[in-house]
Design a protein around this motif. Structure first.
Motif, short mmCIF file in Angstrom:
data_model
loop_
_atom_site.label_atom_id
_atom_site.label_comp_id
_atom_site.label_asym_id
_atom_site.label_seq_id
_atom_site.Cartn_x
_atom_site.Cartn_y
_atom_site.Cartn_z
N SER A 216 0.84 -1.19 0.00
CA SER A 216 0.00 0.00 0.00
C SER A 216 0.89 1.26 0.00
O SER A 216 1.72 1.41 -0.90
CB SER A 216 -0.95 -0.06 1.20
OG SER A 216 -1.97 0.90 1.09
N ASP A 239 3.42 -4.12 -3.50
CA ASP A 239 2.16 -4.87 -3.40
C ASP A 239 1.02 -3.90 -3.08
O ASP A 239 1.01 -3.30 -2.01
CB ASP A 239 2.35 -5.91 -2.29
CG ASP A 239 1.09 -6.66 -1.91
OD1 ASP A 239 0.02 -6.42 -2.49
OD2 ASP A 239 1.17 -7.51 -1.00
N SER A 240 0.06 -3.77 -4.01
CA SER A 240 -1.09 -2.87 -3.86
C SER A 240 -0.59 -1.43 -3.97
O SER A 240 -0.33 -0.76 -2.97
CB SER A 240 -1.83 -3.10 -2.54
OG SER A 240 -2.21 -4.46 -2.42
N TYR A 328 -12.25 -3.28 1.73
CA TYR A 328 -10.83 -3.64 1.74
C TYR A 328 -10.62 -5.15 1.67
O TYR A 328 -9.60 -5.62 1.18
CB TYR A 328 -10.15 -3.11 3.01
CG TYR A 328 -9.61 -1.71 2.91
CD1 TYR A 328 -8.25 -1.46 2.90
CD2 TYR A 328 -10.47 -0.62 2.86
CE1 TYR A 328 -7.75 -0.17 2.83
CE2 TYR A 328 -9.99 0.68 2.79
CZ TYR A 328 -8.63 0.90 2.77
OH TYR A 328 -8.14 2.17 2.69
N GLN A 434 -0.60 -6.70 -8.02
CA GLN A 434 -1.75 -5.81 -7.90
C GLN A 434 -3.05 -6.56 -8.14
O GLN A 434 -3.22 -7.18 -9.20
CB GLN A 434 -1.63 -4.66 -8.92
CG GLN A 434 -2.81 -3.72 -8.94
CD GLN A 434 -2.90 -2.86 -7.69
OE1 GLN A 434 -1.87 -2.42 -7.16
NE2 GLN A 434 -4.11 -2.62 -7.22
N ASN A 435 -3.96 -6.50 -7.16
CA ASN A 435 -5.29 -7.05 -7.40
C ASN A 435 -6.05 -6.18 -8.39
O ASN A 435 -5.92 -4.96 -8.39
CB ASN A 435 -6.08 -7.15 -6.09
CG ASN A 435 -5.69 -8.35 -5.26
OD1 ASN A 435 -4.99 -9.24 -5.74
ND2 ASN A 435 -6.14 -8.39 -4.02
N ASP A 438 -9.33 -3.28 -6.21
CA ASP A 438 -8.73 -2.85 -4.95
C ASP A 438 -9.30 -1.47 -4.62
O ASP A 438 -9.09 -0.51 -5.36
CB ASP A 438 -7.21 -2.80 -5.10
CG ASP A 438 -6.49 -2.42 -3.81
OD1 ASP A 438 -7.06 -1.70 -2.98
OD2 ASP A 438 -5.32 -2.83 -3.65
N THR A 441 -6.08 1.13 -3.42
CA THR A 441 -5.04 1.40 -4.42
C THR A 441 -5.50 0.75 -5.73
O THR A 441 -5.10 -0.37 -6.04
CB THR A 441 -3.68 0.84 -3.97
OG1 THR A 441 -3.82 -0.55 -3.67
CG2 THR A 441 -3.17 1.56 -2.74
N HIS A 467 -7.76 -5.41 -0.84
CA HIS A 467 -6.50 -4.70 -0.68
C HIS A 467 -5.47 -5.66 -0.09
O HIS A 467 -5.81 -6.54 0.70
CB HIS A 467 -6.72 -3.52 0.27
CG HIS A 467 -5.58 -2.56 0.35
ND1 HIS A 467 -5.01 -1.99 -0.76
CD2 HIS A 467 -4.90 -2.07 1.42
CE1 HIS A 467 -4.04 -1.17 -0.38
NE2 HIS A 467 -3.94 -1.21 0.92
N ASP A 468 -4.20 -5.49 -0.49
CA ASP A 468 -3.10 -6.38 -0.12
C ASP A 468 -3.23 -7.68 -0.91
O ASP A 468 -4.07 -8.53 -0.59
CB ASP A 468 -3.05 -6.68 1.37
CG ASP A 468 -2.81 -5.44 2.23
OD1 ASP A 468 -2.64 -4.35 1.67
OD2 ASP A 468 -2.82 -5.58 3.47
N ALA A 469 -2.39 -7.85 -1.90
CA ALA A 469 -2.50 -9.00 -2.79
C ALA A 469 -1.69 -10.19 -2.28
O ALA A 469 -2.25 -11.27 -2.08
CB ALA A 469 -2.05 -8.62 -4.20
#
Length: 499
Positions: A216, A239-240, A328, A434-435, A438, A441, A467-469
């Motif tokens: 993030s 990540d994210s 999230y 990256q998701n 999200d 982000t 959020h947070d992949a």
């Protein structure tokens, strides 16, 4: 479940509260020989408290408060580590760079670090830290009014009629409090200085290069570090990912919630319309969306008392903030659904618990210092009003909040340095994960960081929501790709998609 269970600010504050018990008091530098020429020695001790892995060690790094005066006042940065589990396979140090701003990774070597596969835990010492200003590092506090610590105040939701005048009043009140109570340190909390602190930590550890897993806001910290110290980077996982736009910086992150909510809310709506779901809100996804918008509009006019909450009421903006928090993580979809169903019946669950106010004050101050010192925000009420009005029309779910004025609109200090422009200059050793959906982000912002890094990076887009992949809300393909890179250095040859 209680509302806002996984709210990121509450999680960061809770983690900080736990970290307060995990570290001995700040100490002066150790008398042992430094690990690198000119570097400070770290006096590693067993961490206090029972919530951390017994292998985790803690220490205090001393750094300049003001890097323009490196021999002036020094502050403490609380750091932690768990050593590589296989000395023969050890490659170096993996810095766990937290989100926020206002998040801590001090206990992450004992926490999410233990979710890393064995090959990664063998390859690296896992390094955590509390960023400058965040306890138990030398801490900062603005002494904000209790009401201004409410998430629906810290996120600048406009008035029910779309007016931003109240937000500008709040910004001035909060900025005045930071000027009165934040001391000299709050002027020197910034992403650039956090990156410098991390390079001091690298030197104190005796490492020529470091690897990193930034999440993030930590992706921006990682990108800034890689820009300032490119030859000191080994394997970097971001990540994210935050939009690095040097003209907007944190304003772009706030604006990203428009797109992030629109990307993610349809997943919630489909879930909330699924037959057999005990939290079902409506028969179709379209009805879920319409029902949310109607309820928020009703609560704008007819709030429900909510004793123990901050504010002690459920109004339209508190519902919208709960929506933002719940998106999230799909595991938290029931929080929003249950609150909607309860509010429509005129009854509410118990108010969500909050961390100690001192912790919230600290987290809010670090967040404000970082966001406002990284870049100068506009001060024009008319400019914010124009943006909010346009945003409300295009993105009704977020009601104009992403283009509104935060405390930075009245920040009393000028940015001491320009924002860092992230470029493609440096080694090609960055992997973005990256998701696709999200809320915090969004993919659109991640693509801008990918573009800025150019040949230095490869991006793995994950067909997942949240959020947070990596090792959290992503998928097995994305996790395997990141783990392979950290353990072996092998990246995909080109940008790839993990279905």
């Amino acid at each position: 479940m209680t509302p806002m269970k996984r709210n990121p600010a509450l999680l960061a504050a809770t983690a900080t509260a736990l970290a307060l018990a995990a570290l001995p008091p700040l100490t002066t530098a150790a008398s042992a020989s430094p690990s690198a020429p000119g570097a400070q020695a770290l006096d590693w001790k067993k961490c206090a408290g029972t919530t951390v892995d017994p292998r985790q060690e803690c220490a205090t790094l001393r750094v300049p408060m003001n890097y323009a005066d490196p021999d002036g006042e020094q502050i403490g940065i609380a750091v932690s580590r768990i050593r590589s589990e296989n000395a023969g396979a050890r490659r170096g140090a993996l810095f766990l760079v937290p989100g926020g701003p206002g998040g801590s990774s001090l206990n992450d070597p004992s926490g999410k670090g233990q979710k890393l596969p064995q090959s990664v835990r063998d390859a690296y010492d896992l390094i955590g830290f509390a960023p400058r200003g965040l306890a138990p590092s030398t801490s900062v506090d603005c002494g904000l009014e209790h009401g201004d610590l409410a998430l629906s105040k810290l996120r600048p939701w406009p008035a029910a009629d779309g007016s931003v005048d109240g937000n500008m009043d709040t910004a001035r009140r909060m900025a005045d409090a930071c000027a009165a109570n934040g001391g000299e340190l709050i002027k020197h909390i910034s992403t650039r200085n956090e990156a410098r602190d991390l390079d001091r930590l690298r030197a104190a550890l005796g490492e020529r290069r470091i690897s990193a897993w930034g999440v993030s806001y930590g992706t921006y910290v990682g990108a800034v570090y890689a820009q300032l110290f490119p030859q000191r980077t080994d394997r970097f996982v971001l990540d994210s990912n935050d939009d690095p736009d040097p003209a907007k910086v944190s304003r772009a992150w706030l604006a990203g919630h428009e797109r992030g909510v629109e990307d993610t809310f349809p997943v919630f709506a489909r879930w909330a319309a699924t037959p057999g779901n005990p939290h079902r809100v409506a028969d179709t996804p379209e009805e879920v969306r319409a029902r949310f918008l109607r309820l928020a509009a009703r609560l704008d006019k007819e709030l429900l008392p909510w004793p123990g909450a901050n504010p002690p009421e459920l109004n339209g903006n508190v519902l919208r903030q709960t929506m933002l928090d719940s998106l999230y993580d799909p595991d938290d979809f029931p929080v929003l659904a249950d609150l909607m169903l309860a509010a429509e019946q005129g009854t509410l669950p118990p108010a969500p618990p909050a961390p100690p106010e001192a912790v919230l004050q600290n987290v809010a101050a670090v967040g404000a210092g970082t966001l406002c010192n990284d870049i100068a925000w506009p001060t024009s009420t008319a400019l914010y009003q124009e943006g909010v009005t346009q945003s409300r029309a295009e993105f009704p779910l977020t009601a104009g909040m992403p283009r509104n004025a935060m405390v930075c609109a009245a920040w009393p200090y000028k940015a001491q340095e320009p924002p860092v422009t992230v470029t493609d200059r440096g080694p090609s050793n960055v992997l973005l994960v990256q998701n696709e959906r999200d809320v915090a982000t969004p993919l659109s912002g991640a693509r801008k960081l990918r573009e800025a890094l150019g040949r230095r990076a490869v991006m793995v887009t994950v067909d997942s929501t949240g959020h947070d992949a990596y090792l959290d809300n992503g998928n097995a393909c994305g996790d395997a790709t990141v783990s392979r890179f950290l353990a072996t250095g092998v990246r995909p040859a080109t940008d790839t998609y993990c279905r």
